[in-house]
Design an enzyme around this catalytic site. Structure first.
Site, short mmCIF file in Angstrom:
data_model
loop_
_atom_site.label_atom_id
_atom_site.label_comp_id
_atom_site.label_asym_id
_atom_site.label_seq_id
_atom_site.Cartn_x
_atom_site.Cartn_y
_atom_site.Cartn_z
N LYS A 55 34.89 -4.52 34.48
CA LYS A 55 35.84 -5.49 33.96
C LYS A 55 37.10 -5.48 34.82
O LYS A 55 37.40 -4.43 35.38
CB LYS A 55 36.21 -5.20 32.50
CG LYS A 55 36.69 -3.79 32.22
CD LYS A 55 38.02 -3.23 32.48
CE LYS A 55 39.26 -3.81 32.85
NZ LYS A 55 40.35 -2.82 32.98
N ILE B 72 37.04 5.05 38.37
CA ILE B 72 36.17 4.79 37.21
C ILE B 72 34.72 5.12 37.53
O ILE B 72 33.97 5.59 36.67
CB ILE B 72 36.34 3.34 36.69
CG1 ILE B 72 35.85 3.25 35.24
CG2 ILE B 72 35.65 2.32 37.57
CD1 ILE B 72 36.63 4.08 34.27
N ARG C 189 33.79 2.76 51.29
CA ARG C 189 34.31 2.88 52.65
C ARG C 189 34.69 4.32 52.99
O ARG C 189 34.55 4.77 54.11
CB ARG C 189 35.52 1.97 52.84
CG ARG C 189 35.20 0.50 52.69
CD ARG C 189 36.45 -0.31 52.51
NE ARG C 189 37.26 0.21 51.42
CZ ARG C 189 38.40 -0.31 51.01
NH1 ARG C 189 38.88 -1.38 51.60
NH2 ARG C 189 39.07 0.23 50.01
#
Ligand code: NAP
Length: 306
Positions: free
Chosen positions: A89, A13, A36
């Site tokens: 979200k 996203i 990471r």
């Protein structure tokens, strides 16, 4: 003033929506990344948020695009360092952790924005305005999609706190809690868990509004072929139907003109405006309904997934 932003969790996203939306929004500029495994060319990149915060003191705000489980510590670190925070979200994997973040932001005069991207879809605000003038009789949500198509290789969605099918289902609940003139609650639910997974692949919720009108929600991650993201509201005056995840709607069977597209651009302009006012926006109601479904739902086993 332009907000200098650090983004954490450069996954699907963040790459497909956040980066283009940040680039297209006035008042915010991406200054650093923490992830990471991923980096962006020409931008400072760090393996985690603590290293980012230690090395980029000029950053004003952090946008968390990581999975919900584990986000609390990242948000707490950002707030402790005096940064405004925007949460993807669902805002967390539990209600109490987000309440603590909210209190922390308030105590420090910082902005916490629990974003609900589906509320920014083009048909949502116009539908809310139509419904405000109608006598509603029932609400039926159908949110059915193919998990293999939308979440390939994502293991976190199947872990406790990953929400399973409620990861998309909460988008429908974020729309319903925004557009319906009165609140509703879950009374009864069936949750379908693959025998080899800790999160449900499907769920059926039944509830009612404060005045007793029926509300149902069917979420399913096993739908191949055409995908369904619909909310149908029957009213005395005729049906109002949102489809395509809130991007289109019809009133009494006729298509209506929708607002501007661009969910994530609207989220970032909202965040910039909230920071300008030193205000927060933390509406937990979609997550409360999911938590209630887990509290009340019967657990049913279905065939293994994958
Ligand atoms: P994703 O593709 O798995 O990306 C999340 C990124 O966060 C990973 O690439 C990973 O990057 C980092 N990360 C940090 N801790 C992690 C952990 N314990 N497990 C896995 N990744 C971890 O997930 P996503 O689809 O972008 O979803 C992220 C958030 O956005 C979720 O809350 C989701 O509900 C929301 N969202 C997703 C979509 C969608 O269509 N995918 C749409 C709207 C909202 P590093 O390995 O580099 O650290």
């Amino acid at each position: 003033m332009t907000l200098k932003l650090g983004l954490v969790g450069l996954g699907k996203i963040a790459t497909t929506q956040h980066l283009p939306a940040i680039a297209a929004t006035e008042g915010v500029a991406l200054a650093a990344i923490a992830s990471r495994h991923a980096r962006l060319p020409d931008l400072p990149g760090y393996p985690d948020i603590d290293t980012l915060l230690a090395n980029e003191p000029e950053i004003d705000a952090i946008s968390l695009c990581t999975p919900p489980a584990g986000r609390f510590d990242q948000a707490r670190a950002a707030l402790a360092a005096g940064k405004h925070v925007m949460l993807e979200k669902p805002p967390g994997s539990s209600i109490s952790e987000v309440r603590l973040l909210s209190a922390m932001a308030e105590a420090r005069g910082l902005t916490l924005f629990a974003s609900w991207h589906s509320r920014m879809a083009g048909a949502v605000e116009p539908a809310r305005q139509v419904l405000a003038g109608r006598t509603i009789r029932s609400v039926a949500i159908e949110w059915k999609e193919d998990v293999l198509r939308w979440h390939p290789g994502q293991e976190w969605i199947w872990q406790p706190g990953g929400l399973g099918v409620f990861d998309p289902g909460i988008n429908a609940l974020s729309i319903a809690t925004y557009i319906l003139p009165e609140g509703f609650f879950v009374e009864d639910a069936d949750l379908y868990f693959p025998t080899n997974r800790a999160a449900p692949i499907a769920a059926s919720l039944r509830g009612r509004t404060a005045s007793g009108l029926p509300v149902t929600a069917d979420f399913d991650w096993r739908q191949t072929g055409p995908q369904t993201w619909d909310i149908t509201i029957q009213s005395d005056e005729g049906p109002v139907m949102l489809s395509g995840g809130g991007s289109h709607f019809t009133v009494d069977g006729y298509p209506r003109v929708c607002g501007e597209d661009g969910e994530y651009r609207k989220l970032y302009s909202t965040f910039v405006a909230l920071v300008g006012k030193r205000a927060s926006d933390v509406d937990l109601s979609p997550l409360v309904h999911v938590a209630d479904a887990f509290l009340l739902g019967r657990h049913r086993q279905v065939e293994p997934f994958g």
